[in-house]
Design a protein around this motif. Structure first.
Motif, PDB file in Angstrom:
ATOM      1  N   GLY A   1       0.721  -1.178  -0.053  1.00 14.98           N
ATOM      2  CA  GLY A   1       0.088   0.033   0.038  1.00 14.98           C
ATOM      3  C   GLY A   1       0.799   1.237   0.076  1.00 14.98           C
ATOM      4  N   LEU A   2       2.026   1.311  -0.564  1.00 16.47           N
ATOM      5  CA  LEU A   2       2.906   2.403  -0.742  1.00 16.47           C
ATOM      6  C   LEU A   2       3.075   3.064  -2.096  1.00 16.47           C
ATOM      7  CD1 LEU A   2       5.927   0.575   0.985  1.00 16.47           C
ATOM      8  CD2 LEU A   2       3.914   2.120   2.265  1.00 16.47           C
ATOM      9  N   VAL A   3       3.538   4.371  -2.144  1.00 14.97           N
ATOM     10  CA  VAL A   3       3.815   4.935  -3.586  1.00 14.97           C
ATOM     11  C   VAL A   3       5.082   5.450  -3.399  1.00 14.97           C
ATOM     12  CG1 VAL A   3       1.105   5.417  -3.880  1.00 14.97           C
ATOM     13  CG2 VAL A   3       2.698   6.964  -2.825  1.00 14.97           C
ATOM     14  N   SER A   4       5.766   5.697  -4.491  1.00 13.44           N
ATOM     15  CA  SER A   4       6.993   6.346  -4.815  1.00 13.44           C
ATOM     16  C   SER A   4       6.933   7.410  -5.667  1.00 13.44           C
ATOM     17  CB  SER A   4       7.884   5.093  -5.672  1.00 13.44           C
ATOM     18  OG  SER A   4       9.143   5.915  -6.155  1.00 13.44           O
ATOM     19  N   LEU A   5       7.432   8.458  -4.636  1.00 13.65           N
ATOM     20  CA  LEU A   5       7.155  10.140  -5.223  1.00 13.65           C
ATOM     21  C   LEU A   5       8.345  10.373  -5.745  1.00 13.65           C
ATOM     22  CD1 LEU A   5       4.964  10.883  -2.465  1.00 13.65           C
ATOM     23  CD2 LEU A   5       4.254  10.200  -4.661  1.00 13.65           C
ATOM     24  N   HIS A   6       8.375  11.266  -6.755  1.00 10.96           N
ATOM     25  CA  HIS A   6       9.651  11.922  -7.324  1.00 10.96           C
ATOM     26  C   HIS A   6       9.702  13.456  -6.917  1.00 10.96           C
ATOM     27  CE1 HIS A   6      12.616  12.948 -10.331  1.00 10.96           C
ATOM     28  NE2 HIS A   6      12.104  14.063 -10.452  1.00 10.96           N
ATOM     29  N   ILE A   7      11.072  13.710  -6.463  1.00 13.02           N
ATOM     30  CA  ILE A   7      11.228  15.098  -6.230  1.00 13.02           C
ATOM     31  C   ILE A   7      12.622  15.351  -7.015  1.00 13.02           C
ATOM     32  CG2 ILE A   7      12.048  16.500  -4.276  1.00 13.02           C
ATOM     33  CD1 ILE A   7      10.717  15.048  -2.270  1.00 13.02           C
ATOM     34  N   LYS A   8      12.449  16.576  -7.443  1.00  9.94           N
ATOM     35  CA  LYS A   8      13.691  16.988  -8.549  1.00  9.94           C
ATOM     36  C   LYS A   8      15.025  16.845  -7.995  1.00  9.94           C
ATOM     37  CE  LYS A   8      15.222  18.666 -12.198  1.00  9.94           C
ATOM     38  NZ  LYS A   8      15.478  18.047 -13.644  1.00  9.94           N
ATOM     39  N   GLU A   9      15.202  17.453  -6.634  1.00  6.76           N
ATOM     40  CA  GLU A   9      16.523  17.205  -5.748  1.00  6.76           C
ATOM     41  C   GLU A   9      17.040  15.926  -5.880  1.00  6.76           C
ATOM     42  OE1 GLU A   9      14.484  20.993  -4.794  1.00  6.76           O
ATOM     43  OE2 GLU A   9      13.817  18.966  -5.210  1.00  6.76           O
ATOM     44  N   LEU A  10      16.019  14.871  -5.785  1.00  5.69           N
ATOM     45  CA  LEU A  10      16.491  13.459  -5.499  1.00  5.69           C
ATOM     46  C   LEU A  10      17.314  12.944  -6.685  1.00  5.69           C
ATOM     47  CD1 LEU A  10      13.560  11.844  -3.711  1.00  5.69           C
ATOM     48  CD2 LEU A  10      15.681  12.772  -2.736  1.00  5.69           C
ATOM     49  N   GLU A  11      17.340  13.618  -7.759  1.00  6.24           N
ATOM     50  CA  GLU A  11      18.183  13.249  -8.924  1.00  6.24           C
ATOM     51  C   GLU A  11      19.737  13.327  -8.654  1.00  6.24           C
ATOM     52  OE1 GLU A  11      16.902  15.398 -12.462  1.00  6.24           O
ATOM     53  OE2 GLU A  11      14.511  14.497 -12.176  1.00  6.24           O
ATOM     54  N   GLN A  12      19.971  14.080  -7.942  1.00  2.00           N
ATOM     55  CA  GLN A  12      21.187  14.386  -7.371  1.00  2.00           C
ATOM     56  C   GLN A  12      22.138  13.371  -6.659  1.00  2.00           C
ATOM     57  OE1 GLN A  12      21.538  18.156  -4.843  1.00  2.00           O
ATOM     58  NE2 GLN A  12      20.104  19.024  -6.397  1.00  2.00           N
ATOM     59  N   THR A  13      21.091  12.267  -6.128  1.00  5.09           N
ATOM     60  CA  THR A  13      21.643  11.012  -5.316  1.00  5.09           C
ATOM     61  C   THR A  13      21.974   9.866  -6.248  1.00  5.09           C
ATOM     62  OG1 THR A  13      19.285  10.264  -5.080  1.00  5.09           O
ATOM     63  CG2 THR A  13      20.223  11.655  -3.521  1.00  5.09           C
ATOM     64  N   GLN A  14      21.841  10.159  -7.742  1.00  8.44           N
ATOM     65  CA  GLN A  14      22.203   9.202  -8.586  1.00  8.44           C
ATOM     66  C   GLN A  14      23.594   8.403  -8.233  1.00  8.44           C
ATOM     67  OE1 GLN A  14      20.470   9.011 -12.505  1.00  8.44           O
ATOM     68  NE2 GLN A  14      22.626   9.054 -13.165  1.00  8.44           N
ATOM     69  N   ARG A  15      23.527   7.206  -8.339  1.00 10.71           N
ATOM     70  CA  ARG A  15      24.634   6.299  -8.186  1.00 10.71           C
ATOM     71  C   ARG A  15      24.828   4.945  -8.947  1.00 10.71           C
ATOM     72  NH1 ARG A  15      27.691   6.050  -2.412  1.00 10.71           N
ATOM     73  NH2 ARG A  15      29.792   4.783  -3.139  1.00 10.71           N
ATOM     74  N   THR A  16      25.887   4.675  -9.504  1.00 13.59           N
ATOM     75  CA  THR A  16      25.958   3.543 -10.377  1.00 13.59           C
ATOM     76  C   THR A  16      26.360   2.423  -9.664  1.00 13.59           C
ATOM     77  OG1 THR A  16      27.117   4.778 -12.281  1.00 13.59           O
ATOM     78  CG2 THR A  16      27.099   2.455 -12.449  1.00 13.59           C
ATOM     79  N   THR A  17      25.432   1.097  -9.558  1.00 13.70           N
ATOM     80  CA  THR A  17      25.864  -0.159  -8.987  1.00 13.70           C
ATOM     81  C   THR A  17      26.669  -0.900 -10.333  1.00 13.70           C
ATOM     82  OG1 THR A  17      23.919  -0.185  -7.833  1.00 13.70           O
ATOM     83  CG2 THR A  17      24.864  -2.394  -8.410  1.00 13.70           C
ATOM     84  N   CYS A  18      27.857  -1.528  -9.532  1.00  8.88           N
ATOM     85  CA  CYS A  18      28.880  -2.133 -10.534  1.00  8.88           C
ATOM     86  C   CYS A  18      28.777  -3.634 -10.076  1.00  8.88           C
ATOM     87  CB  CYS A  18      30.045  -1.402 -10.518  1.00  8.88           C
ATOM     88  SG  CYS A  18      29.993   0.256 -11.360  1.00  8.88           S
TER      89      CYS A  18
END
Length: 299
Positions: free
Chosen positions: A253-270
């Motif tokens: 019963g959850l939802v995932s919400l977008h916030i523009k600033e969260l794009e700064q948390t991008q990281r690559t899994t390798c």
């Protein structure tokens, strides 16, 4: 001696020298001599003899148990040897951080065990630098880490890009605004990941950069626990997008919400492994399956 133990076990299982001799294709006198020589070497009597009837002594029962264990071990060894000759993977060690395991482990393990059901997969958890060291030193065959590295002797293959998303229950007030900003998180009751982890450091840096101070209600080191608690305490959390599978959100019963600033948390899994070409068959198979799961169309 081990062949004699097999012969001894056959006598026990047939309860008769005569029947055992036919099954083993040995004459009864030859079989009796082998049992007698085994008793001489062990220095104990394995049977009490009552005419043609044989009854195991106490040490005979112990010896029979040992003979069965040896038979099982030999069977496992021969099966493993056969699979090794056929090129099937046997044993591989995968290292990853606890948070990375939670996002990548389910689909990877499902795919690997489905393709190689007889293979053994050992999982080792640790911080990113610990996993890198373990792979470099050969303690882990393969590693999955939430960053891109350049380490001598290691190959580093990007699998996917990840970033944090705001997660709340479907009835949370934050589902109403048309556009969310970091300001909506000020004094917001939240569950954060435990201190010292990469996710927590990244979250704290984000809050500091945006001058936002949330109301931290809990600190937990398990995504699953956070997801279960969100509806209960009416809090929000920042979780990696890779973990937020549709069935997880819908089921909780959850939802995932977008916030523009969260794009700064991008990281690559390798994916990392030694590039010297010394990978075992099992490790090569795990690398291949990992690429198939996370890099569709990869050649």
């Amino acid at each position: 001696m081990f062949d004699d133990l097999d012969i001894f076990a056959a006598v026990v299982e047939h309860s008769s020298l005569n029947r055992a001799s036919r099954q083993l294709n040995l004459s009864q006198p030859a079989l009796s001599r082998k049992i007698s020589k085994l008793e001489e070497r062990l220095g104990v009597a394995l049977f009490n003899r009552f005419g043609k009837r044989l009854e195991l002594t106490e040490v005979g029962r112990l010896t029979y148990t040992y003979a069965l264990e040896q038979r099982q071990q030999r069977s496992k060894f021969l099966e493993a040897l056969s699979k090794f000759r056929e090129g099937e993977p046997q044993f591989v060690t995968l290292g990853a951080s606890l948070t990375t395991l939670q996002t990548t482990l389910p689909p990877l393990v499902n795919a690997y065990t489905e393709k190689y059901p007889a293979a053994e997969l050992k999982l080792i958890t640790g911080k990113t630098h610990e996993i890198v060291s373990s792979v470099s030193e050969g303690k882990c065959d393969v590693g999955i880490i939430a960053s891109s590295i350049q380490e001598p002797g290691l190959r580093c293959i990007p699998l996917f890009e990840d970033q944090l998303r705001l997660v709340v229950s479907s009835h949370h007030p934050l589902t109403l605004p048309a556009k969310l900003t970091m300001d909506h998180l000020a004094r917001l009751p939240m569950i954060l990941f435990s201190k010292g982890t990469w996710y927590r450091r990244m979250t704290d840096e984000l809050f500091q950069r945006c001058a936002v101070e949330p109301d931290v209600r809990m600190e937990i080191d398990s995504f699953e626990a956070i997801v279960r608690l969100l509806p209960t305490i009416k809090a929000a959390a920042l979780l990696p997008k890779s973990y937020l599978r549709p069935e997880l959100l819908n089921g909780g019963g959850l939802v995932s919400l977008h916030i523009k600033e969260l794009e700064q948390t991008q990281r690559t899994t390798c994916l990392i492994y030694q590039g010297s070409g010394s990978l075992s068959t099992a490790a090569r198979c795990l690398v291949q399956v990992t690429e198939e799961v996370f890099l569709p169309g990869h050649e």
